[in-house]
Design an enzyme around this catalytic site. Structure first.
Site, PDB file in Angstrom:
ATOM      1  N   TYR A  43       0.808  -1.221   0.000  1.00 35.60           N
ATOM      2  CA  TYR A  43       0.000   0.000   0.000  1.00 35.60           C
ATOM      3  C   TYR A  43       0.844   1.275   0.000  1.00 35.60           C
ATOM      4  O   TYR A  43       0.308   2.364  -0.224  1.00 35.60           O
ATOM      5  CB  TYR A  43      -0.930   0.038   1.216  1.00 35.60           C
ATOM      6  CG  TYR A  43      -1.876  -1.121   1.353  1.00 35.60           C
ATOM      7  CD1 TYR A  43      -2.133  -2.003   0.295  1.00 35.60           C
ATOM      8  CD2 TYR A  43      -2.533  -1.358   2.553  1.00 35.60           C
ATOM      9  CE1 TYR A  43      -2.997  -3.071   0.437  1.00 35.60           C
ATOM     10  CE2 TYR A  43      -3.401  -2.423   2.701  1.00 35.60           C
ATOM     11  CZ  TYR A  43      -3.629  -3.283   1.643  1.00 35.60           C
ATOM     12  OH  TYR A  43      -4.483  -4.340   1.820  1.00 35.60           O
ATOM     13  N   HIS A 101       0.882 -11.739   2.205  1.00 34.87           N
ATOM     14  CA  HIS A 101      -0.173 -11.002   1.513  1.00 34.87           C
ATOM     15  C   HIS A 101      -0.874 -11.842   0.428  1.00 34.87           C
ATOM     16  O   HIS A 101      -2.098 -11.904   0.386  1.00 34.87           O
ATOM     17  CB  HIS A 101       0.402  -9.719   0.899  1.00 34.87           C
ATOM     18  CG  HIS A 101      -0.633  -8.673   0.629  1.00 34.87           C
ATOM     19  ND1 HIS A 101      -0.310  -7.343   0.488  1.00 34.87           N
ATOM     20  CD2 HIS A 101      -1.976  -8.744   0.479  1.00 34.87           C
ATOM     21  CE1 HIS A 101      -1.412  -6.647   0.257  1.00 34.87           C
ATOM     22  NE2 HIS A 101      -2.438  -7.476   0.239  1.00 34.87           N
TER      23      HIS A 101
END
Length: 267
Positions: A43, A101
């Protein structure tokens, strides 16, 4: 069942990569009562999330901070190195929850999961989570990890309810953390959800979140800025009735909105 409990709602920060906006969103959320903040190397906002936590002045022990190792960083040396870099950006000694992730790219079950165990053993993360795994990959990871899997993060909302993975979470004692709980906005114009929202004189966003709150072992982490941060938190006050939940369960509209070609379920 593990003894790691997540608050009923978390703040997602995906795509919030403007430093000041992200930091202020995190500060506002924590001051409103959020106690779970989710970020990721992918992010590009870990530093802003850390700044927001400091600005809020909430006791660190009260906040669950989660981040995720980028798929390209999942080789053993890269995972251990970049997890430390995440902590530097967050300006924290440890995170409460560290995820793999996506099980793609550099993911190697034995090496990646050994890195996660070692990071936990060193005290750099309290707990280990997985994200975007299939049931078969979850089984494999649970066999290889010394650490318990306390959370599995996937897309989950009324139009993609992840019944199999919710049942798996209940069976194996972890939390299913639902990202994109509003279906990236796709659910907001759905006619059934809009009808239920009208019945309760509320928004379709609130209906989506109330549906999540009504499920066993499911915690939504809506990303939001501005007034939506408060509105999402307030959705905890809405309780859907049995008829609402049954209509959603029987609904024939099912739509996954996060679906990269490389995802494990496409292999």
């Amino acid at each position: 069942m593990n003894d790691f409990d997540l608050p009923p709602i978390g703040l997602g920060t995906s795509a919030n990569d403007d430093f000041e906006e992200c930091a202020e969103t995190v500060r506002t959320a924590l001051e409103l009562g959020y106690r779970h903040v989710d970020t990721a190397q992918m992010y590009d906002n870990e530093a802003a999330v850390g700044e927001g936590i400091r600005r809020a002045g909430v006791d660190r022990d009260e906040v669950v901070v989660a981040t995720k190792v980028h798929p390209d960083n999942l080789a053993y040396d890269d995972a251990t190195r970049t997890a430390r870099e995440s902590l530097e950006r967050l300006d924290l000694d440890a995170v409460d929850l560290l995820y793999v992730h996506w099980p793609i790219s550099a993911y190697d079950p034995e090496e990646t999961l050994r890195a996660m165990d070692d990071l936990r053993a060193e005290g750099l993360c309290d707990q280990v989570g997985l994200s975007n795994f299939t049931p078969a990959l979850l089984d494999e990871a649970r066999d290889l990890l010394d650490a318990p899997v306390v959370a599995h993060q996937v897309e989950c909302h009324p139009l993609f309810p992840q019944a199999e993975l919710r049942a798996y979470a209940v069976e194996h004692g972890h939390t299913l953390v639902g990202y994109s709980p509003l279906g990236r906005g796709e659910a907001l114009d759905d006619p059934l959800l809009a009808e239920i929202a009208e019945k309760h004189d509320t928004s379709t966003a609130a209906v989506c979140l109330a549906w999540a709150f009504a499920q066993d072992a499911l915690v939504p982490i809506p990303k939001a800025t501005g007034d939506h941060v408060r509105a999402n938190f307030a959705a905890q006050e809405l309780e859907l009735d049995d008829e609402d939940l049954a209509r959603i369960a029987d609904y024939d509209v099912r739509e996954r909105v996060i679906d990269p070609d490389a995802a494990a379920w496409n292999r």
